[in-house]
Design an enzyme around this catalytic site. Structure first.
Site, PDB file in Angstrom:
ATOM      1  CG  ASN A 275      -7.868  -2.085  -5.486  1.00  0.00           C
ATOM      2  OD1 ASN A 275      -6.910  -2.689  -5.154  1.00  0.00           O
ATOM      3  ND2 ASN A 275      -8.120  -0.965  -4.388  1.00  0.00           N
TER       4      ASN A 275
ATOM      5  CG  ASP B 174      -2.098   0.799   1.118  1.00  0.00           C
ATOM      6  OD1 ASP B 174      -2.224   1.525  -0.108  1.00  0.00           O
ATOM      7  OD2 ASP B 174      -2.761   1.312   2.191  1.00  0.00           O
TER       8      ASP B 174
HETATM    9  C1  IPE Z   1      -5.262  -2.740  -0.275  1.00  0.00           C
HETATM   10  O1  IPE Z   1      -5.111  -1.418  -0.470  1.00  0.00           O
HETATM   11  C2  IPE Z   1      -5.027  -3.356  -1.739  1.00  0.00           C
HETATM   12  C3  IPE Z   1      -4.055  -3.342  -2.373  1.00  0.00           C
HETATM   13  C4  IPE Z   1      -2.810  -3.141  -1.743  1.00  0.00           C
HETATM   14  C5  IPE Z   1      -4.272  -4.284  -3.495  1.00  0.00           C
HETATM   15  P1  IPE Z   1      -6.028  -0.344  -0.811  1.00  0.00           P
HETATM   16  O2  IPE Z   1      -5.434   1.004  -0.783  1.00  0.00           O
HETATM   17  O3  IPE Z   1      -7.312  -0.570  -1.792  1.00  0.00           O
HETATM   18  O4  IPE Z   1      -7.014  -0.360   0.676  1.00  0.00           O
HETATM   19  P2  IPE Z   1      -7.907   0.631   1.532  1.00  0.00           P
HETATM   20  O5  IPE Z   1      -8.920   1.085   0.546  1.00  0.00           O
HETATM   21  O6  IPE Z   1      -6.998   1.965   1.905  1.00  0.00           O
HETATM   22  O7  IPE Z   1      -8.326   0.028   2.757  1.00  0.00           O
HETATM   23  C1  IPE Z   2      -1.215   0.339  -3.457  1.00  0.00           C
HETATM   24  O1  IPE Z   2      -1.169   1.686  -3.232  1.00  0.00           O
HETATM   25  C2  IPE Z   2      -1.506  -0.129  -4.760  1.00  0.00           C
HETATM   26  C3  IPE Z   2      -2.891  -0.873  -5.300  1.00  0.00           C
HETATM   27  C4  IPE Z   2      -3.986  -0.641  -4.190  1.00  0.00           C
HETATM   28  C5  IPE Z   2      -2.970  -1.381  -6.419  1.00  0.00           C
HETATM   29  P1  IPE Z   2      -2.437   2.722  -3.425  1.00  0.00           P
HETATM   30  O2  IPE Z   2      -2.665   2.926  -4.881  1.00  0.00           O
HETATM   31  O3  IPE Z   2      -3.638   2.157  -2.568  1.00  0.00           O
HETATM   32  O4  IPE Z   2      -1.843   4.001  -2.830  1.00  0.00           O
HETATM   33  P2  IPE Z   2      -2.574   4.892  -1.750  1.00  0.00           P
HETATM   34  O5  IPE Z   2      -2.863   3.958  -0.686  1.00  0.00           O
HETATM   35  O6  IPE Z   2      -3.604   5.466  -2.290  1.00  0.00           O
HETATM   36  O7  IPE Z   2      -1.155   5.817  -1.510  1.00  0.00           O
HETATM   37 MG    MG Z   3      -3.898   2.342  -0.772  1.00  0.00          MG
END
Ligand code: IPE
Ligand code: IPE
Ligand code: MG
Length: 249
Positions: free
Chosen positions: A66, A18
């Site tokens: 996502n 994340d």
């Molecule tokens: C979890 O991260 C999913 C992945 C790392 C693929 P998210 O960024 O989607 O989770 P939330 O929305 O902050 O809980």
């Molecule tokens: C994790 O990084 C990647 C995926 C969920 C695919 P994020 O895209 O969630 O990055 P933040 O949490 O918005 O910084």
């Molecule tokens: Mg995230």
């Protein structure tokens, strides 16, 4: 560092990668750049895990939730997955990495599913490490699919309700032949599981680290495993206490 420099290596490490978006944000870059950089961290994490002797590395790449992101970001992430599989498959195969994909495959795009199947097929006999890619994965969806399959067999009279044990449920999950994670790491400082491996996480050690995923380095991985090695897992039992002198004897 050599493979044996760390003690008590977890057999299965699962990572919620994340913070790609925030990594880019603080640099004034578009989120897509964070995802791109995140792929480099993936390569390094796989290499480090294999060197350390981790047997299974699960990476949460795309959750079933996502899809709610803006279309351009979703298509960017799909593009990156495709490039990763196309570009890295040869190298991963050479490095003896076995690839497994967990998540719902039923509605995957026709340009994605064959790539994932090919990656699994080509690397199925590799033995250095199993890289489990959680793609279009959500634990509740996974459990619901398992329950549907069990319900179907019960209705058909193939399975008796008394046979629906925790083991039976585990065996119907996407992770059927994969041991439960010993350690779940989430980067970016968020302290939640976000629908990741909810069933399998029952006794996993949880670790929340502040670094954004693109900054997750070899050193970060080593630090995490050092931290893990110092933890005591009890699985509901009691600690083997150090011998003490009996009072009054
Ligand atoms: C979890 O991260 C999913 C992945 C790392 C693929 P998210 O960024 O989607 O989770 P939330 O929305 O902050 O809980
Ligand atoms: C994790 O990084 C990647 C995926 C969920 C695919 P994020 O895209 O969630 O990055 P933040 O949490 O918005 O910084
Ligand atoms: Mg995230």
């Amino acid at each position: 560092m050599t493979k044996h420099a760390l003690k008590n290596i977890p057999r299965h490490v699962a990572i919620i990668m994340d913070g790609n978006g925030r990594w880019a944000n603080v640099r004034g870059l578009p989120r897509s750049m964070g995802h791109r950089k995140g792929v480099e961290a993936v390569r390094e994490a796989v290499r480090t895990a294999a060197e350390l002797g981790v047997e299974y590395l699960t990476l949460f790449a795309f959750s079933s939730e996502n899809w709610s992101r803006p279309e351009s970001e979703v298509s960017d992430l799909m593009g990156l997955l495709k490039t990763f599989v196309r570009r890295d498959l040869q190298t991963l195969h050479k490095e003896n990495v076995r690839i497994r994909v967990i998540g719902d495959r039923s509605n995957l795009r026709s340009d994605i599913l064959p790539l994932l199947l090919e990656a699994e097929e080509r690397t199925r006999d590799n033995t250095a490490i199993t890289l489990v890619i959680a793609f279009n994965y959500g634990a509740r969806d996974e459990i619901a699919r398992a329950v549907r399959s069990i319900a179907g067999d019960v209705a058909a009279g193939i399975l008796h309700p008394a046979e629906v044990t925790p083991e039976c449920i585990s065996a119907r999950l996407d992770t059927a032949d994969i041991p439960d994670p010993d350690l779940i790491i989430r980067t970016s400082g968020e302290e939640r599981l976000s629908n990741f491996l909810l069933w399998q996480a029952a006794y996993a050690e949880l670790m929340f680290i502040p670094d954004f995923w693109p900054d997750f380095s070899r050193e970060t991985f080593h630090d995490a495993l050092r931290n893990y090695a110092g933890r005591e897992r009890r699985f509901g039992g009691v600690t083997a206490a150090a011998p003490t002198l009996a009072v009054g004897s």
